[in-house]
Design a protein around this motif. Sequence first.
Motif, mmCIF file in Angstrom:
data_model
loop_
_atom_site.group_PDB
_atom_site.id
_atom_site.type_symbol
_atom_site.label_atom_id
_atom_site.label_comp_id
_atom_site.label_asym_id
_atom_site.label_seq_id
_atom_site.Cartn_x
_atom_site.Cartn_y
_atom_site.Cartn_z
ATOM 1 N N LEU A 18 1.749 11.283 -3.441
ATOM 2 C CA LEU A 18 0.564 10.909 -2.675
ATOM 3 C C LEU A 18 0.834 10.776 -1.183
ATOM 4 C CD1 LEU A 18 -0.755 8.119 -5.083
ATOM 5 C CD2 LEU A 18 -1.587 10.480 -4.903
ATOM 6 N N TYR A 19 2.067 10.443 -0.807
ATOM 7 C CA TYR A 19 2.401 10.141 0.582
ATOM 8 C C TYR A 19 3.636 10.903 1.028
ATOM 9 C CZ TYR A 19 -0.365 5.867 -0.260
ATOM 10 O OH TYR A 19 -1.350 4.972 -0.575
ATOM 11 N N THR A 20 3.661 11.243 2.299
ATOM 12 C CA THR A 20 4.916 11.675 2.904
ATOM 13 C C THR A 20 5.746 10.406 3.120
ATOM 14 O OG1 THR A 20 4.133 11.370 5.171
ATOM 15 C CG2 THR A 20 3.774 13.556 4.149
ATOM 16 N N PRO A 21 7.042 10.514 3.321
ATOM 17 C CA PRO A 21 7.829 9.304 3.602
ATOM 18 C C PRO A 21 7.297 8.513 4.803
ATOM 19 C CG PRO A 21 9.298 11.088 3.022
ATOM 20 C CD PRO A 21 7.912 11.687 3.138
ATOM 21 N N PHE A 24 4.073 6.712 3.773
ATOM 22 C CA PHE A 24 4.366 5.622 2.846
ATOM 23 C C PHE A 24 4.945 4.427 3.597
ATOM 24 C CE2 PHE A 24 6.789 3.677 -0.791
ATOM 25 C CZ PHE A 24 5.660 3.273 -1.497
ATOM 26 N N ALA A 25 5.831 4.694 4.552
ATOM 27 C CA ALA A 25 6.384 3.608 5.371
ATOM 28 C C ALA A 25 5.265 2.922 6.138
ATOM 29 C CB ALA A 25 7.450 4.155 6.324
ATOM 30 N N THR A 26 4.360 3.699 6.686
ATOM 31 C CA THR A 26 3.215 3.128 7.407
ATOM 32 C C THR A 26 2.380 2.262 6.486
ATOM 33 O OG1 THR A 26 3.151 4.985 8.950
ATOM 34 C CG2 THR A 26 1.104 3.708 8.698
ATOM 35 N N PHE A 27 2.089 2.763 5.296
ATOM 36 C CA PHE A 27 1.305 2.013 4.316
ATOM 37 C C PHE A 27 1.981 0.680 3.967
ATOM 38 C CE2 PHE A 27 0.670 1.049 -0.229
ATOM 39 C CZ PHE A 27 -0.685 0.765 -0.218
ATOM 40 N N LEU A 28 3.280 0.718 3.686
ATOM 41 C CA LEU A 28 4.005 -0.499 3.325
ATOM 42 C C LEU A 28 3.997 -1.520 4.457
ATOM 43 C CD1 LEU A 28 7.127 0.972 1.478
ATOM 44 C CD2 LEU A 28 5.150 -0.179 0.448
ATOM 45 N N VAL A 29 4.223 -1.059 5.671
ATOM 46 C CA VAL A 29 4.252 -1.968 6.815
ATOM 47 C C VAL A 29 2.863 -2.546 7.072
ATOM 48 C CG1 VAL A 29 4.610 -2.079 9.327
ATOM 49 C CG2 VAL A 29 6.321 -1.000 7.857
ATOM 50 N N GLN A 30 1.828 -1.751 6.905
ATOM 51 C CA GLN A 30 0.459 -2.271 7.069
ATOM 52 C C GLN A 30 0.187 -3.384 6.057
ATOM 53 O OE1 GLN A 30 -1.847 1.328 6.689
ATOM 54 N NE2 GLN A 30 -1.878 1.684 8.894
ATOM 55 N N GLN A 31 0.570 -3.162 4.804
ATOM 56 C CA GLN A 31 0.372 -4.178 3.766
ATOM 57 C C GLN A 31 1.160 -5.444 4.093
ATOM 58 O OE1 GLN A 31 -1.733 -4.018 1.109
ATOM 59 N NE2 GLN A 31 -2.426 -2.111 2.021
ATOM 60 N N PHE A 32 2.398 -5.267 4.512
ATOM 61 C CA PHE A 32 3.244 -6.404 4.852
ATOM 62 C C PHE A 32 2.666 -7.152 6.048
ATOM 63 C CE2 PHE A 32 7.737 -7.899 6.091
ATOM 64 C CZ PHE A 32 7.636 -9.014 5.281
ATOM 65 N N GLY A 33 2.161 -6.414 7.023
ATOM 66 C CA GLY A 33 1.538 -7.036 8.194
ATOM 67 C C GLY A 33 0.366 -7.923 7.799
ATOM 68 N N ARG A 34 -0.434 -7.466 6.853
ATOM 69 C CA ARG A 34 -1.550 -8.295 6.368
ATOM 70 C C ARG A 34 -1.034 -9.605 5.776
ATOM 71 N NH1 ARG A 34 -3.371 -3.186 4.222
ATOM 72 N NH2 ARG A 34 -4.947 -2.354 5.630
ATOM 73 N N GLN A 35 0.023 -9.514 4.994
ATOM 74 C CA GLN A 35 0.580 -10.711 4.367
ATOM 75 C C GLN A 35 1.158 -11.665 5.413
ATOM 76 O OE1 GLN A 35 3.280 -8.778 1.701
ATOM 77 N NE2 GLN A 35 1.737 -8.546 0.086
ATOM 78 N N LEU A 36 1.825 -11.138 6.421
ATOM 79 C CA LEU A 36 2.380 -11.996 7.472
ATOM 80 C C LEU A 36 1.269 -12.654 8.294
ATOM 81 C CD1 LEU A 36 5.414 -9.825 8.630
ATOM 82 C CD2 LEU A 36 5.463 -11.910 7.242
ATOM 83 N N ARG A 37 0.178 -11.939 8.520
ATOM 84 C CA ARG A 37 -0.962 -12.539 9.232
ATOM 85 C C ARG A 37 -1.578 -13.670 8.408
ATOM 86 N NH1 ARG A 37 -1.274 -7.138 10.495
ATOM 87 N NH2 ARG A 37 -1.135 -6.688 12.726
ATOM 88 N N ILE A 38 -1.621 -13.497 7.091
ATOM 89 C CA ILE A 38 -2.125 -14.567 6.212
ATOM 90 C C ILE A 38 -1.215 -15.787 6.321
ATOM 91 C CG2 ILE A 38 -2.437 -15.246 3.791
ATOM 92 C CD1 ILE A 38 -3.453 -12.330 3.311
ATOM 93 N N LEU A 39 0.105 -15.582 6.291
ATOM 94 C CA LEU A 39 1.050 -16.695 6.450
ATOM 95 C C LEU A 39 0.809 -17.408 7.772
ATOM 96 C CD1 LEU A 39 4.515 -15.362 5.208
ATOM 97 C CD2 LEU A 39 3.210 -17.275 4.286
ATOM 98 N N ASN A 79 14.666 7.717 5.029
ATOM 99 C CA ASN A 79 13.346 7.169 4.699
ATOM 100 C C ASN A 79 13.302 5.659 4.914
ATOM 101 O OD1 ASN A 79 12.423 9.722 4.097
ATOM 102 N ND2 ASN A 79 12.774 9.510 1.908
ATOM 103 N N VAL A 80 14.381 4.978 4.592
ATOM 104 C CA VAL A 80 14.466 3.539 4.843
ATOM 105 C C VAL A 80 14.359 3.276 6.347
ATOM 106 C CG1 VAL A 80 16.077 1.580 4.827
ATOM 107 C CG2 VAL A 80 15.721 2.926 2.746
ATOM 108 N N GLU A 81 14.996 4.106 7.142
ATOM 109 C CA GLU A 81 14.954 3.933 8.597
ATOM 110 C C GLU A 81 13.531 4.095 9.138
ATOM 111 O OE1 GLU A 81 16.034 2.977 12.370
ATOM 112 O OE2 GLU A 81 17.081 2.602 10.505
#
Length: 172
Positions: A18-21, A24-39, A79-81
């Motif tokens: 579904l995603y290029t690397p 996918f990295a962008t998607f993961l960071v966006q999700q994580f950013g939402r969680q950090l904003r909630i915190l 990809n991790v980088e």
Amino acid sequence: MISQQFLQRTILYPSSLLYTPDRFATFLVQQFGRQLRILHGFGARKVAVSNIGLLGCLPEITSVFGRNASGCADIVNNNVELYNQKLKVLIDNLNTNLPGASFIILNQTSISTGGPPTGLTIFDRPCCKVLPNTTAKGQCIRGQIPCNNRNEFVFFDNFHPTEAANLAIASR
């Protein structure tokens, strides 16, 4: 050329279809950013966030993707980088735009590339015999006696560091 093992591994994870690397990295960071904003919204101000270390150096990963001269799988570490770079941008943005925010990144890549920890000499294989091709693939075989020189091994099984490796990481 993409290896047959890589293609077989890709099928196990539909996200790679579904995603290029990079996406996918962008998607993961966006999700994580939402969680950090909630915190932050709940009052958290000083938060330590860990980036992702060199997953391409795990014995399980190198058994699937192969290894370069340094003993790691470049395709995975590259990809991790991508993720780690996007995470840094996110953390800088949060610190700039959220009142009182003090997010820091614990740089696992830097910690793990700081040279070989004293006494650890075996980096490319686990201390125990691992299960092949099962739901617990890469984990120690139950009831088997692990190596008697655990203090020399970085990995206990194909994924987890030994106590000696954890102590070296913590001291860094």
